[in-house]
Scaffold this motif. Structure first.
Motif, PDB file in Angstrom:
ATOM      1  N   ALA A 320       0.779  -1.352  -0.365  1.00  0.00           N
ATOM      2  CA  ALA A 320       0.013   0.204  -0.018  1.00  0.00           C
ATOM      3  C   ALA A 320       0.784   1.643   0.085  1.00  0.00           C
ATOM      4  O   ALA A 320       0.444   2.579  -0.981  1.00  0.00           O
ATOM      5  N   SER A 321       1.864   1.158   0.366  1.00  0.00           N
ATOM      6  CA  SER A 321       3.025   2.347   0.277  1.00  0.00           C
ATOM      7  C   SER A 321       3.180   2.961  -0.501  1.00  0.00           C
ATOM      8  O   SER A 321       4.089   3.991  -0.614  1.00  0.00           O
ATOM      9  N   ASP A 322       4.243   1.580  -1.183  1.00  0.00           N
ATOM     10  CA  ASP A 322       4.586   1.851  -3.163  1.00  0.00           C
ATOM     11  C   ASP A 322       3.252   1.972  -3.283  1.00  0.00           C
ATOM     12  O   ASP A 322       3.931   3.080  -4.322  1.00  0.00           O
ATOM     13  N   VAL A 323       2.507   1.983  -3.409  1.00  0.00           N
ATOM     14  CA  VAL A 323       1.466   2.434  -4.519  1.00  0.00           C
ATOM     15  C   VAL A 323       0.654   3.694  -3.901  1.00  0.00           C
ATOM     16  O   VAL A 323       0.766   4.588  -5.091  1.00  0.00           O
ATOM     17  N   ALA A 324       0.489   3.789  -2.699  1.00  0.00           N
ATOM     18  CA  ALA A 324       1.204   5.580  -2.395  1.00  0.00           C
ATOM     19  C   ALA A 324       1.876   6.409  -3.296  1.00  0.00           C
ATOM     20  O   ALA A 324       0.964   7.586  -4.118  1.00  0.00           O
ATOM     21  N   MET A 325       2.875   6.060  -3.093  1.00  0.00           N
ATOM     22  CA  MET A 325       4.147   6.484  -3.669  1.00  0.00           C
ATOM     23  C   MET A 325       4.358   7.313  -5.220  1.00  0.00           C
ATOM     24  O   MET A 325       3.825   8.038  -5.806  1.00  0.00           O
ATOM     25  N   GLU A 326       3.606   5.992  -5.645  1.00  0.00           N
ATOM     26  CA  GLU A 326       3.188   5.456  -7.261  1.00  0.00           C
ATOM     27  C   GLU A 326       2.293   6.378  -7.434  1.00  0.00           C
ATOM     28  O   GLU A 326       2.304   7.585  -8.462  1.00  0.00           O
ATOM     29  N   VAL A 327       1.364   6.433  -6.573  1.00  0.00           N
ATOM     30  CA  VAL A 327      -0.310   7.118  -7.646  1.00  0.00           C
ATOM     31  C   VAL A 327      -0.167   8.601  -7.200  1.00  0.00           C
ATOM     32  O   VAL A 327      -0.373   9.152  -7.939  1.00  0.00           O
ATOM     33  N   THR A 328       0.412   9.381  -6.109  1.00  0.00           N
ATOM     34  CA  THR A 328       0.764  10.921  -5.362  1.00  0.00           C
ATOM     35  C   THR A 328       1.347  10.949  -6.848  1.00  0.00           C
ATOM     36  O   THR A 328       1.250  12.419  -7.712  1.00  0.00           O
ATOM     37  N   THR A 329       2.221  10.550  -6.716  1.00  0.00           N
ATOM     38  CA  THR A 329       3.424  10.700  -8.144  1.00  0.00           C
ATOM     39  C   THR A 329       2.803  10.811  -9.312  1.00  0.00           C
ATOM     40  O   THR A 329       2.856  12.164 -10.418  1.00  0.00           O
ATOM     41  N   ASP A 330       2.298  10.054 -10.135  1.00  0.00           N
ATOM     42  CA  ASP A 330       1.112  10.052 -10.468  1.00  0.00           C
ATOM     43  C   ASP A 330       0.056  11.234 -11.137  1.00  0.00           C
ATOM     44  O   ASP A 330      -0.365  12.319 -12.129  1.00  0.00           O
ATOM     45  N   ALA A 331      -0.704  11.107  -9.953  1.00  0.00           N
ATOM     46  CA  ALA A 331      -1.560  12.555  -9.564  1.00  0.00           C
ATOM     47  C   ALA A 331      -0.412  13.265 -10.281  1.00  0.00           C
ATOM     48  O   ALA A 331      -1.594  14.270 -10.727  1.00  0.00           O
ATOM     49  N   VAL A 332       0.466  14.070  -9.296  1.00  0.00           N
ATOM     50  CA  VAL A 332       1.362  15.146 -10.089  1.00  0.00           C
ATOM     51  C   VAL A 332       1.161  15.400 -11.428  1.00  0.00           C
ATOM     52  O   VAL A 332       1.432  16.261 -12.207  1.00  0.00           O
ATOM     53  N   GLN A 333       1.510  14.247 -12.025  1.00  0.00           N
ATOM     54  CA  GLN A 333       2.345  14.177 -13.106  1.00  0.00           C
ATOM     55  C   GLN A 333       0.379  14.855 -13.815  1.00  0.00           C
ATOM     56  O   GLN A 333       1.104  15.482 -14.839  1.00  0.00           O
ATOM     57  N   VAL A 334      -0.235  14.394 -13.704  1.00  0.00           N
ATOM     58  CA  VAL A 334      -1.768  14.317 -13.977  1.00  0.00           C
ATOM     59  C   VAL A 334      -1.826  15.859 -14.288  1.00  0.00           C
ATOM     60  O   VAL A 334      -2.455  16.595 -15.684  1.00  0.00           O
ATOM     61  N   LEU A 335      -1.504  16.867 -13.314  1.00  0.00           N
ATOM     62  CA  LEU A 335      -1.925  18.042 -13.463  1.00  0.00           C
ATOM     63  C   LEU A 335      -0.982  19.042 -14.208  1.00  0.00           C
ATOM     64  O   LEU A 335      -0.939  19.407 -13.957  1.00  0.00           O
ATOM     65  N   GLY A 336       0.446  18.102 -14.296  1.00  0.00           N
ATOM     66  CA  GLY A 336       1.418  18.917 -14.877  1.00  0.00           C
ATOM     67  C   GLY A 336       1.863  20.065 -13.901  1.00  0.00           C
ATOM     68  O   GLY A 336       2.342  19.659 -12.111  1.00  0.00           O
ATOM     69  N   GLY A 337       2.287  21.008 -13.827  1.00  0.00           N
ATOM     70  CA  GLY A 337       2.887  22.237 -13.700  1.00  0.00           C
ATOM     71  C   GLY A 337       2.824  22.341 -12.570  1.00  0.00           C
ATOM     72  O   GLY A 337       2.404  23.354 -11.686  1.00  0.00           O
ATOM     73  N   TYR A 338       0.684  22.693 -12.508  1.00  0.00           N
ATOM     74  CA  TYR A 338      -0.543  23.162 -11.603  1.00  0.00           C
ATOM     75  C   TYR A 338       0.238  21.717 -10.949  1.00  0.00           C
ATOM     76  O   TYR A 338      -0.209  22.287  -8.863  1.00  0.00           O
ATOM     77  N   TYR A 340       2.786  20.871  -9.231  1.00  0.00           N
ATOM     78  CA  TYR A 340       3.710  21.379  -8.549  1.00  0.00           C
ATOM     79  C   TYR A 340       3.168  22.087  -7.498  1.00  0.00           C
ATOM     80  O   TYR A 340       4.167  22.187  -6.833  1.00  0.00           O
ATOM     81  N   THR A 341       2.231  22.665  -7.759  1.00  0.00           N
ATOM     82  CA  THR A 341       2.450  23.631  -6.718  1.00  0.00           C
ATOM     83  C   THR A 341       1.167  23.522  -5.031  1.00  0.00           C
ATOM     84  O   THR A 341      -0.001  22.500  -5.382  1.00  0.00           O
ATOM     85  N   LYS A 342       1.226  24.342  -4.436  1.00  0.00           N
ATOM     86  CA  LYS A 342       1.134  24.815  -2.894  1.00  0.00           C
ATOM     87  C   LYS A 342      -0.745  24.319  -3.597  1.00  0.00           C
ATOM     88  O   LYS A 342      -1.671  24.640  -2.244  1.00  0.00           O
ATOM     89  N   ASP A 343      -0.691  25.266  -4.089  1.00  0.00           N
ATOM     90  CA  ASP A 343      -2.447  25.523  -4.560  1.00  0.00           C
ATOM     91  C   ASP A 343      -3.242  24.303  -5.007  1.00  0.00           C
ATOM     92  O   ASP A 343      -4.712  24.414  -4.720  1.00  0.00           O
ATOM     93  N   TYR A 344      -2.594  23.097  -5.227  1.00  0.00           N
ATOM     94  CA  TYR A 344      -3.427  22.611  -5.705  1.00  0.00           C
ATOM     95  C   TYR A 344      -2.732  20.796  -4.734  1.00  0.00           C
ATOM     96  O   TYR A 344      -1.469  20.477  -4.508  1.00  0.00           O
ATOM     97  N   PRO A 345      -3.862  20.275  -4.036  1.00  0.00           N
ATOM     98  CA  PRO A 345      -3.582  19.228  -2.697  1.00  0.00           C
ATOM     99  C   PRO A 345      -2.922  18.084  -3.395  1.00  0.00           C
ATOM    100  O   PRO A 345      -2.489  17.325  -2.448  1.00  0.00           O
ATOM    101  N   VAL A 346      -2.481  17.589  -4.380  1.00  0.00           N
ATOM    102  CA  VAL A 346      -1.773  16.457  -4.381  1.00  0.00           C
ATOM    103  C   VAL A 346      -0.298  16.275  -4.214  1.00  0.00           C
ATOM    104  O   VAL A 346       0.405  15.431  -4.578  1.00  0.00           O
TER     105      VAL A 346
END
Length: 377
Positions: A320-338, A340-346
Motif C-alpha cells: 500500500a505504501s509503494d502504491v501511495a508513492m506511485e499514485v501520488t507521483t502520477d497524480a502530480v504528473q496528470v496535473l502538470g505544472g499545477y 507541483y504547486t501548493k495551490d493543489y493538494p496532490v
C-alpha cells in the motif's frame, strides 16, 4: 455505515483544514477533540476499557477515510492506536483499567517510543537503559523520531534492562509526561505529515514505578513486534487513503482540464495512467483489508502463527505504501505544472505518501520479514 459517517466527517470538517494544517505545521487540536467526541480514538479498544470495539478493520477504515483528505489528521488516529497497543497487548488488568479508558476517550494522548539515534531498523541496538533501584526503574537515554513527542501524556518506552542479552534484554515501560528526569528535545522539521509533531525524548535518571513495567523484564522486543504486527495494516490504510484521495483529485482534474480543444481525460495517455492508478489502489485496498480481517480473526480465535500474522501485516504496509508513492507521483504528473504547486493538494499528498514507506519499519525491512516468514526463518 461507519465508512459513510467517517467520510462525511472528513469531507465536511477535515478537508477544509488540510492545507492550513500542512502550511502552519501545528497540531490540529480541534480535530483531535472532534475525533474523540465521535469515539474514533477508541475504535481499536474493547468496550470494557472505554473503546468502541471496532477492531483492526474498523481502525483501518477510519484511517483510510480521513487520509483521503488529510494524512496528518489520520495520523491522530493511527498514532493513538500505535501508542496504546502495547498496553492492550501486554498490560495487566490494573494497567489496562488505568490507562486505556482515558486514551480511548481522547482525554489523553499516547506515543510509542522505540527508535533511537543508533537503533532504527536495528532495534537490538537500543541504548536507553533501565536499571532497577528498589521499587522503581531508572531510565537514562534518548529516543528520536517519536510521533506525538511533546504532546503525549503517556509514552510506552522501550529500554534495555540487560544489555548483555541483546533483544532478550529489552523491556517496555509506561512513562507519564510529568515524571522527573523526562523532557522533550528537538522537534523535527519534516517534508510531510506536517502538523503531527515528531520529536526527541530525553531521559535523565527518570524514575518509573515498577508497576509500570509491561509484562516481564525482557518482554520488550516481543511486545514491540506484536504491536507492529497489529498496527502496520493501519499504516497501509493511511497510504491507501492518501492514494485514493490523489486518484480522486486527478480524475476530476482530467475531466475538466482542456488542452487542444478537449478535456485531457479524452487522451489515451491520460486514460492509461488513470486506469493503472485505480487498479493499484484497488489492489492495495484488498490486501490491506485482507490483512486486517486475518489478523483480527487470528487475535480473537487463534489458528494463525506469528509468522503468518507478520507476513500479512508487512505485505499490506509494503504494497500500500509503494502504491501511495506511485499514485501520488502520477497524480502530480496528470496535473502538470499545477500539480507541483501548493495551490493543489496532490503536491501535499505526494510529500505525505513518502513517510508511509519509512515509519513502522522501512519497506526494506518489510521485505525481510516477508521473506523470512516464507522461508521459515
Amino acid at each position: 455505515m461507519l465508512r459513510r459517517v467517517v467520510r462525511r466527517l472528513a469531507e465536511e470538517k477535515v478537508a477544509p483544514r488540510a492545507a492550513a494544517i500542512d502550511e502552519e505545521d501545528a497540531y490540529p487540536w480541534d480535530l483531535k477533540e472532534l475525533f474523540a467526541a465521535q469515539g474514533l480514538l477508541g475504535a481499536g479498544v474493547p468496550e470494557e476499557y472505554g473503546g468502541t470495539g471496532q477492531g483492526l478493520p474498523g481502525v483501518c477504515l477510519i484511517v483510510e477515510e480521513i487520509a483521503r483528505v488529510s494524512a496528518t489528521a489520520s495520523l491522530i488516529i493511527a498514532a493513538q492506536e500505535l501508542g496504546l497497543m502495547p498496553i492492550l497487548i501486554a498490560g495487566n488488568e490494573e494497567q489496562k483499567q488505568k490507562y486505556l479508558p482515558p486514551l480511548a476517550g481522547g482525554e489523553k494522548i499516547c506515543a510509542f517510543a522505540l527508535t533511537e539515534p543508533e537503533a532504527g531498523s536495528d532495534a537490538g541496538s537500543i541504548r536507553t537503559r533501565a536499571r532497577k533501584e528498589g521499587d522503581k526503574y531508572v531510565l537514562t537515554g534518548r529516543k528520536c523520531f517519536i510521533t506525538n513527542g511533546g504532546i503525549a501524556d503517556v509514552y510506552v518506552v522501550f529500554a534495555t534492562t540487560a544489555p548483555e542479552k541483546g533483544l532478550k534484554g529489552i523491556s517496555a515501560f509506561i512513562v507519564e509526561k510529568d515524571y522527573p528526569g523526562f523532557s522533550v528535545g528537538r522537534k523535527e522539521r519534516k517534508m510531510g505529515v506536517r502538523g503531527s509533531p515528531t520529536a526527541e525524548l530525553i531521559f535523565e535518571d527518570c524514575p518509573v514505578p515498577q508497576e509500570n513495567l509491561l509484562g516481564k523484564e525482557g518482554d520488550g522486543f516481543k511486545i514491540a513486534m506484536a504491536t507492529l504486527d497489529r498496527t502496520r495494516p493501519v499504516v497501509g490504510a493511511q497510504a491507501l487513503g492518501i492514494a485514493q484521495g490523489a486518484l480522486d483529485y486527478a480524475l476530476g482534474y482530467a475531466k475538466n482540464r482542456v488542452q487542444f480543444g478537449q478535456a485531457i481525460a479524452s487522451f489515451q495517455g491520460i486514460q492509461f495512467m488513470l486506469a493503472e492508478m485505480a487498479t493499484k489502489v484497488e489492489a492495495a485496498r484488498q490486501l490491506v483489508y485482507k490483512a486486517a480481517f486475518f489478523i483480527e480473526s487470528a487475535v480473537q480465535k487463534g489458528g494463525a502463527s506469528r509468522e503468518e500474522i507478520s507476513r500479512y501485516s508487512s505485505m499490506a504496509k509494503l504494497f500500500a505504501s509503494d502504491v501511495a508513492m506511485e499514485v501520488t507521483t502520477d497524480a502530480v504528473q496528470v496535473l502538470g505544472g499545477y500539480g507541483y504547486t501548493k495551490d493543489y493538494p496532490v503536491e501535499r499528498m505526494m510529500r505525505d505518501a513518502k513517510i508511509t514507506q519509512i515509519y513502522e519499519g522501512t519497506n526494506q525491512i518489510q521485505k525481510l520479514v516477508i521473506a523470512r516468514s516464507l522461508l521459515g526463518k
